[in-house]
Motif scaffolding. Structure first.
Motif, PDB file in Angstrom:
ATOM      1  N   VAL A 153       0.296   2.854  -8.683  1.00  0.00           N
ATOM      2  CA  VAL A 153       1.636   2.873  -9.266  1.00  0.00           C
ATOM      3  C   VAL A 153       2.672   2.490  -8.213  1.00  0.00           C
ATOM      4  O   VAL A 153       3.647   1.784  -8.510  1.00  0.00           O
ATOM      5  CB  VAL A 153       1.960   4.251  -9.876  1.00  0.00           C
ATOM      6  CG1 VAL A 153       3.359   4.274 -10.469  1.00  0.00           C
ATOM      7  CG2 VAL A 153       0.929   4.621 -10.945  1.00  0.00           C
ATOM      8  N   TYR A 154       2.457   2.938  -6.985  1.00  0.00           N
ATOM      9  CA  TYR A 154       3.359   2.546  -5.893  1.00  0.00           C
ATOM     10  C   TYR A 154       3.335   1.025  -5.715  1.00  0.00           C
ATOM     11  O   TYR A 154       4.391   0.382  -5.625  1.00  0.00           O
ATOM     12  CB  TYR A 154       2.954   3.232  -4.597  1.00  0.00           C
ATOM     13  CG  TYR A 154       3.890   2.923  -3.437  1.00  0.00           C
ATOM     14  CD1 TYR A 154       4.967   3.760  -3.153  1.00  0.00           C
ATOM     15  CD2 TYR A 154       3.693   1.810  -2.642  1.00  0.00           C
ATOM     16  CE1 TYR A 154       5.831   3.478  -2.099  1.00  0.00           C
ATOM     17  CE2 TYR A 154       4.548   1.516  -1.589  1.00  0.00           C
ATOM     18  CZ  TYR A 154       5.615   2.357  -1.320  1.00  0.00           C
ATOM     19  OH  TYR A 154       6.466   2.063  -0.275  1.00  0.00           O
ATOM     20  N   GLY A 155       2.130   0.445  -5.666  1.00  0.00           N
ATOM     21  CA  GLY A 155       2.021  -1.005  -5.531  1.00  0.00           C
ATOM     22  C   GLY A 155       2.713  -1.720  -6.678  1.00  0.00           C
ATOM     23  O   GLY A 155       3.354  -2.761  -6.486  1.00  0.00           O
ATOM     24  N   TYR A 156       2.592  -1.154  -7.885  1.00  0.00           N
ATOM     25  CA  TYR A 156       3.291  -1.751  -9.025  1.00  0.00           C
ATOM     26  C   TYR A 156       4.798  -1.712  -8.812  1.00  0.00           C
ATOM     27  O   TYR A 156       5.507  -2.678  -9.107  1.00  0.00           O
ATOM     28  CB  TYR A 156       2.929  -1.033 -10.329  1.00  0.00           C
ATOM     29  CG  TYR A 156       3.653  -1.665 -11.498  1.00  0.00           C
ATOM     30  CD1 TYR A 156       3.112  -2.769 -12.137  1.00  0.00           C
ATOM     31  CD2 TYR A 156       4.895  -1.202 -11.909  1.00  0.00           C
ATOM     32  CE1 TYR A 156       3.796  -3.398 -13.160  1.00  0.00           C
ATOM     33  CE2 TYR A 156       5.580  -1.826 -12.924  1.00  0.00           C
ATOM     34  CZ  TYR A 156       5.033  -2.922 -13.553  1.00  0.00           C
ATOM     35  OH  TYR A 156       5.726  -3.559 -14.549  1.00  0.00           O
ATOM     36  N   GLY A 202      -5.672   7.734   4.303  1.00  0.00           N
ATOM     37  CA  GLY A 202      -6.862   7.161   3.696  1.00  0.00           C
ATOM     38  C   GLY A 202      -7.200   7.792   2.359  1.00  0.00           C
ATOM     39  O   GLY A 202      -8.214   7.464   1.745  1.00  0.00           O
ATOM     40  N   HIS A 203      -6.336   8.720   1.890  1.00  0.00           N
ATOM     41  CA  HIS A 203      -6.520   9.347   0.585  1.00  0.00           C
ATOM     42  C   HIS A 203      -5.970   8.415  -0.493  1.00  0.00           C
ATOM     43  O   HIS A 203      -4.774   8.119  -0.529  1.00  0.00           O
ATOM     44  CB  HIS A 203      -5.810  10.694   0.523  1.00  0.00           C
ATOM     45  CG  HIS A 203      -6.414  11.712   1.442  1.00  0.00           C
ATOM     46  ND1 HIS A 203      -5.827  12.951   1.689  1.00  0.00           N
ATOM     47  CD2 HIS A 203      -7.544  11.688   2.183  1.00  0.00           C
ATOM     48  CE1 HIS A 203      -6.578  13.624   2.546  1.00  0.00           C
ATOM     49  NE2 HIS A 203      -7.629  12.887   2.854  1.00  0.00           N
ATOM     50  N   SER A 233       8.165   6.573  -5.433  1.00  0.00           N
ATOM     51  CA  SER A 233       8.302   7.923  -4.888  1.00  0.00           C
ATOM     52  C   SER A 233       7.273   8.155  -3.787  1.00  0.00           C
ATOM     53  O   SER A 233       6.121   7.716  -3.875  1.00  0.00           O
ATOM     54  CB  SER A 233       8.113   8.956  -6.000  1.00  0.00           C
ATOM     55  OG  SER A 233       8.054  10.269  -5.472  1.00  0.00           O
ATOM     56  N   GLY A 234       7.687   8.853  -2.734  1.00  0.00           N
ATOM     57  CA  GLY A 234       6.781   9.150  -1.633  1.00  0.00           C
ATOM     58  C   GLY A 234       5.677  10.116  -2.011  1.00  0.00           C
ATOM     59  O   GLY A 234       4.619  10.140  -1.369  1.00  0.00           O
ATOM     60  N   ALA A 283       0.828  -1.206   0.000  1.00  0.00           N
ATOM     61  CA  ALA A 283       0.000   0.000   0.000  1.00  0.00           C
ATOM     62  C   ALA A 283       0.860   1.254   0.000  1.00  0.00           C
ATOM     63  O   ALA A 283       1.896   1.324   0.671  1.00  0.00           O
ATOM     64  CB  ALA A 283      -0.918   0.003   1.228  1.00  0.00           C
ATOM     65  N   ALA A 284       0.418   2.267  -0.754  1.00  0.00           N
ATOM     66  CA  ALA A 284       1.163   3.522  -0.870  1.00  0.00           C
ATOM     67  C   ALA A 284       1.166   4.265   0.467  1.00  0.00           C
ATOM     68  O   ALA A 284       0.174   4.233   1.203  1.00  0.00           O
ATOM     69  CB  ALA A 284       0.544   4.397  -1.953  1.00  0.00           C
ATOM     70  N   PRO A 285       2.261   4.964   0.796  1.00  0.00           N
ATOM     71  CA  PRO A 285       2.372   5.623   2.100  1.00  0.00           C
ATOM     72  C   PRO A 285       1.297   6.678   2.346  1.00  0.00           C
ATOM     73  O   PRO A 285       0.817   6.819   3.478  1.00  0.00           O
ATOM     74  CB  PRO A 285       3.775   6.230   2.079  1.00  0.00           C
ATOM     75  CG  PRO A 285       4.184   6.274   0.635  1.00  0.00           C
ATOM     76  CD  PRO A 285       3.503   5.110   0.010  1.00  0.00           C
ATOM     77  N   GLU A 286       0.894   7.422   1.307  1.00  0.00           N
ATOM     78  CA  GLU A 286      -0.121   8.453   1.508  1.00  0.00           C
ATOM     79  C   GLU A 286      -1.478   7.830   1.841  1.00  0.00           C
ATOM     80  O   GLU A 286      -2.265   8.402   2.606  1.00  0.00           O
ATOM     81  CB  GLU A 286      -0.238   9.362   0.276  1.00  0.00           C
ATOM     82  CG  GLU A 286      -0.872   8.736  -0.950  1.00  0.00           C
ATOM     83  CD  GLU A 286       0.078   7.888  -1.787  1.00  0.00           C
ATOM     84  OE1 GLU A 286      -0.363   7.322  -2.795  1.00  0.00           O
ATOM     85  OE2 GLU A 286       1.274   7.803  -1.418  1.00  0.00           O
ATOM     86  N   TYR A 287      -1.743   6.661   1.301  1.00  0.00           N
ATOM     87  CA  TYR A 287      -2.997   5.969   1.582  1.00  0.00           C
ATOM     88  C   TYR A 287      -3.009   5.437   3.015  1.00  0.00           C
ATOM     89  O   TYR A 287      -3.995   5.577   3.741  1.00  0.00           O
ATOM     90  CB  TYR A 287      -3.182   4.844   0.571  1.00  0.00           C
ATOM     91  CG  TYR A 287      -4.401   3.989   0.791  1.00  0.00           C
ATOM     92  CD1 TYR A 287      -5.653   4.559   0.978  1.00  0.00           C
ATOM     93  CD2 TYR A 287      -4.299   2.602   0.800  1.00  0.00           C
ATOM     94  CE1 TYR A 287      -6.774   3.765   1.166  1.00  0.00           C
ATOM     95  CE2 TYR A 287      -5.412   1.804   0.988  1.00  0.00           C
ATOM     96  CZ  TYR A 287      -6.648   2.388   1.180  1.00  0.00           C
ATOM     97  OH  TYR A 287      -7.753   1.596   1.373  1.00  0.00           O
TER      98      TYR A 287
END
Length: 391
Positions: A265-268, A257-258, A336-337, A249-253
């Motif tokens: 793309v992060y997961g990819y 929760g956004h 990328s973060g 999971a992407a860090p911003e999510y």
């Protein structure tokens, strides 16, 4: 495959729940926003988004026959939704014009204790039932009868990417570099197709266990139970409950929760890193500083000299260094973060196709992609995979 345990005389039925059975949101609410012409492909995407699912509605008795009564020996694997069974269906029940003896299918049966089972079942029908693309698993039909929820898919004979990358044994020989690149490109095309729709679809659970492989190792995305429609016009994200698999999971999510389209793309990027390293995204069996693959690998993703310390040892050095370096740098961009700094999946596909061309050029100059040396041990079923876990 010649045996058929289906119901040969059953006529194909139109999609739609019977009276008293669970219902799902209107199809126009999922995918195209109702503005796409029926069956019309999206620009630059070799697939279609249908106005409504074209699925076979099976009866529970039919699927009992297909799976020999859901016998344990027919189990292919088990995940968060429930067990997956192997079965055979007379192809005439799917297409009356066909006359072949039978087709192998995978039947997913909801675990009654699954908290989000109905919601995920509905999402699978709404999204995957309307999408047609070479890199998405084909959903053939469903059953919602007597509080039993089932889904019927095409059978993917090579199982999941997760098992080929991380399990050892004669069943899962090490993937060669060319196969890893083929899988990376195909999975990226599937994700790019989802993002290319007029009302973008966020997959939300991109991971190695959700990438299934057919007999030719063509990758296909499966399990759309967590898929979401993308943000509406003028908005950059949707806000939703945080759920997925730790490590992907992407860090911003995770933090807010956004959910952005580029959260996929992060997961990819994580899966691309797994393809390069042969290591799981998160593994507590590794030393503490290496348990999180992204954090450990990031310093190795830019330099050629460091790259050899990153690459999967089971490749035995059999990969084009320039192509591998470019793939590593691409993974770094995807990870990328800041979601705005990540490439789109269309850009990822283009970059991977350039890498593939580079590999072919290198091959013509004598850099051969020899298969890695196999390791002979026993291993579990190719359909077994870890279930989704809250982040």
């Amino acid at each position: 495959m010649g045996n058929c345990f289906g119901s040969p005389d059953a006529a194909a039925k139109s999609t739609g729940p019977r009276k008293g059975q669970p219902t799902w949101p209107k199809v126009s609410d999922a995918g195209s926003g109702g503005r796409q012409e029926k069956g019309r492909p999206w620009p630059s995407a070799p697939g279609r988004v249908l106005e409504e699912p074209r699925l076979r509605e099976f009866t529970l008795s039919e699927l009992r026959a297909v799976t020999r009564g859901f016998k344990p020996e027919m189990v292919l694997g088990e995940g968060g939704f429930g067990r997956v069974y192997k079965g055979w269906i007379d192809e005439r029940t799917l297409n009356p014009a066909k006359s072949t003896a039978g087709v192998v299918v995978a039947v997913k049966k909801l675990n009654p204790e699954s908290v989000q089972g109905l919601q995920e079942w509905q999402s699978e029908v709404n999204f995957l039932g309307r999408l047609s693309h070479p890199n998405l698993v084909r959903l053939l039909g469903y059953c919602g009868e007597n509080r039993e929820l089932l889904l019927v898919y095409e059978f993917m004979s090579k199982g999941s990417l997760e098992n080929h990358l991380f399990r050892r044994g004669a069943t899962f020989e090490p993937l060669s570099w060319s196969l890893r690149l083929k899988i990376a490109i195909g999975a990226a095309r599937g994700l790019a197709f989802l993002h290319s729709s007029e009302k973008q679809i966020i997959y939300r659970d991109f991971k190695a266990s959700n990438i299934l492989l057919d007999s030719d190792f063509t990758p296909k995305l499966s399990d759309f139970g967590l898929a979401k429609n993308g943000p509406s016009a003028g908005k950059s994200h949707v806000t939703t409950r945080i759920i997925g698999t730790y490590g992907y999971a992407a860090p911003e999510y995770v933090a807010t929760g956004h959910l952005y389209v580029k959260s996929d793309v992060y997961g990819y990027g994580v899966v691309l890193l797994e393809l390069l390293t042969g290591l799981r995204a998160h593994d507590l069996n590794r030393p503490s500083h290496q348990s999180n693959l992204v954090e450990w690998a990031r310093p190795y993703l830019s330099g050629r000299r460091k790259l050899t310390s990153l690459m999967d040892q089971r490749l035995g050095g059999r990969y084009p260094p320039n192509a591998a370096l470019r793939a590593a740098r691409l993974a770094n961009k995807c990870l990328s973060g800041d979601p705005k700094s990540r490439p789109s999946m269309a850009d990822v596909v283009a970059a991977l196709e350039e890498i593939e061309a580079l590999q072919e050029t290198a091959g013509s100059k004598g850099h051969r992609d020899l298969p890695p040396r196999p390791v002979a041990r026993r291993s579990p079923s190719p359909y077994h995979h870890d279930s989704s876990k809250p982040c």
